[in-house]
Design a protein around this motif. Structure first.
Motif, mmCIF file in Angstrom:
data_model
loop_
_atom_site.group_PDB
_atom_site.id
_atom_site.type_symbol
_atom_site.label_atom_id
_atom_site.label_comp_id
_atom_site.label_asym_id
_atom_site.label_seq_id
_atom_site.Cartn_x
_atom_site.Cartn_y
_atom_site.Cartn_z
ATOM 1 N N TYR A 174 56.668 9.907 130.273
ATOM 2 C CA TYR A 174 56.473 11.331 129.969
ATOM 3 C C TYR A 174 55.385 11.487 128.922
ATOM 4 C CZ TYR A 174 61.006 11.320 132.191
ATOM 5 O OH TYR A 174 62.028 11.113 133.061
ATOM 6 N N ASN A 175 54.206 10.990 129.220
ATOM 7 C CA ASN A 175 53.098 11.018 128.287
ATOM 8 C C ASN A 175 52.378 12.367 128.365
ATOM 9 O OD1 ASN A 175 51.307 10.174 126.392
ATOM 10 N ND2 ASN A 175 50.180 8.787 127.732
ATOM 11 N N PHE A 176 52.491 13.155 127.307
ATOM 12 C CA PHE A 176 51.841 14.451 127.218
ATOM 13 C C PHE A 176 50.902 14.460 126.023
ATOM 14 C CE2 PHE A 176 55.821 15.543 129.366
ATOM 15 C CZ PHE A 176 55.347 16.256 130.451
ATOM 16 N N ASN A 177 50.031 15.422 126.008
ATOM 17 C CA ASN A 177 49.139 15.655 124.885
ATOM 18 C C ASN A 177 49.977 16.036 123.663
ATOM 19 O OD1 ASN A 177 47.321 16.694 123.048
ATOM 20 N ND2 ASN A 177 46.142 17.792 124.595
ATOM 21 N N LEU A 178 49.644 15.490 122.496
ATOM 22 C CA LEU A 178 50.392 15.767 121.277
ATOM 23 C C LEU A 178 50.363 17.254 120.923
ATOM 24 C CD1 LEU A 178 52.052 14.412 119.069
ATOM 25 C CD2 LEU A 178 49.945 14.076 117.777
ATOM 26 N N TRP A 199 52.928 19.068 123.085
ATOM 27 C CA TRP A 199 54.272 18.856 122.544
ATOM 28 C C TRP A 199 54.487 19.688 121.287
ATOM 29 C CZ3 TRP A 199 58.311 17.882 124.838
ATOM 30 C CH2 TRP A 199 58.369 16.975 125.877
ATOM 31 N N GLY A 200 53.451 19.825 120.495
ATOM 32 C CA GLY A 200 53.570 20.643 119.284
ATOM 33 C C GLY A 200 53.924 22.078 119.606
ATOM 34 N N TRP A 201 53.252 22.643 120.601
ATOM 35 C CA TRP A 201 53.546 24.028 120.981
ATOM 36 C C TRP A 201 54.933 24.158 121.601
ATOM 37 C CZ3 TRP A 201 51.427 28.043 119.003
ATOM 38 C CH2 TRP A 201 50.129 27.966 118.503
ATOM 39 N N ILE A 202 55.323 23.166 122.392
ATOM 40 C CA ILE A 202 56.671 23.189 122.984
ATOM 41 C C ILE A 202 57.727 23.184 121.882
ATOM 42 C CG2 ILE A 202 58.340 21.813 124.311
ATOM 43 C CD1 ILE A 202 55.920 20.966 126.095
ATOM 44 N N HIS A 203 57.575 22.303 120.911
ATOM 45 C CA HIS A 203 58.546 22.224 119.818
ATOM 46 C C HIS A 203 58.511 23.468 118.937
ATOM 47 C CE1 HIS A 203 60.507 18.335 120.153
ATOM 48 N NE2 HIS A 203 59.358 17.881 120.633
ATOM 49 N N LEU A 204 57.348 24.007 118.715
ATOM 50 C CA LEU A 204 57.237 25.207 117.893
ATOM 51 C C LEU A 204 57.961 26.385 118.543
ATOM 52 C CD1 LEU A 204 55.980 26.455 115.323
ATOM 53 C CD2 LEU A 204 54.005 27.055 116.716
ATOM 54 N N VAL A 205 57.695 26.635 119.814
ATOM 55 C CA VAL A 205 58.337 27.755 120.507
ATOM 56 C C VAL A 205 59.833 27.529 120.640
ATOM 57 C CG1 VAL A 205 58.467 28.959 122.732
ATOM 58 C CG2 VAL A 205 56.238 28.446 121.723
ATOM 59 N N LEU A 206 60.228 26.324 121.041
ATOM 60 C CA LEU A 206 61.654 26.019 121.175
ATOM 61 C C LEU A 206 62.363 26.113 119.826
ATOM 62 C CD1 LEU A 206 63.744 25.234 123.293
ATOM 63 C CD2 LEU A 206 63.198 22.840 122.844
#
Length: 147
Positions: A61-65, A68-75
């Motif tokens: 599950y290699n994604f751009n850092l 992932w930052g935006w995913i964690h921020l919104v979540l």
């Protein structure tokens, strides 16, 4: 009947209600905590703070850092708001909290290569949150406030 600690409907003891309310309050506090921590994770990932994150190349599950930052921020913001709503004692807040904690578990599983120990801690915390929200007040047909 009040001297025996029974509710009007005979649903159980008042200590059982206090126990359930305590776990629901625990879930709310932990959701607020994990939401704030996810916001901080997201900000650090968006800023590409390579001193904080271990970058691996061989992960399924290699994604751009930054993604992932935006995913964690919104979540994180959503979990924080749901945690605050849990203190209102609303059933919808518990349901939303369960769903968001489940999504947070998945996100933290996929976040394992970047922060393995912290991800495992948050997965366990989200599992406790789901459990605590699932055992919340029920059976009365009314919503219960935790204040």
């Amino acid at each position: 009947m009040t001297t025996t600690g029974m509710h009007r409907g005979g649903a159980g003891s008042s200590t059982e209600g206090a126990w359930v309310a305590g776990w629901t309050a625990f879930a709310g506090v932990m959701m607020i905590f994990s939401g704030v921590m996810a916001i901080f994770q997201g900000i650090a990932a968006i800023a590409h703070d390579n001193d904080v994150f271990v970058l691996t190349n061989d992960y399924a599950y290699n994604f751009n850092l930054t993604s992932w930052g935006w995913i964690h921020l919104v979540l994180g913001v959503l979990v924080l708001l749901a945690g605050v709503a849990v203190f209102g004692g609303r059933t919808w807040a518990r349901v939303v909290g369960i769903a968001l904690a489940g999504l947070a578990m998945i996100a933290n599983f996929m976040w394992l290569p970047y922060q393995p120990v912290w991800s495992i801690v948050l997965i366990a915390l989200d599992a406790f949150v789901i459990w605590a929200l699932c055992i919340g007040p029920r059976g009365t047909g009314r919503e219960t406030r935790l204040d």
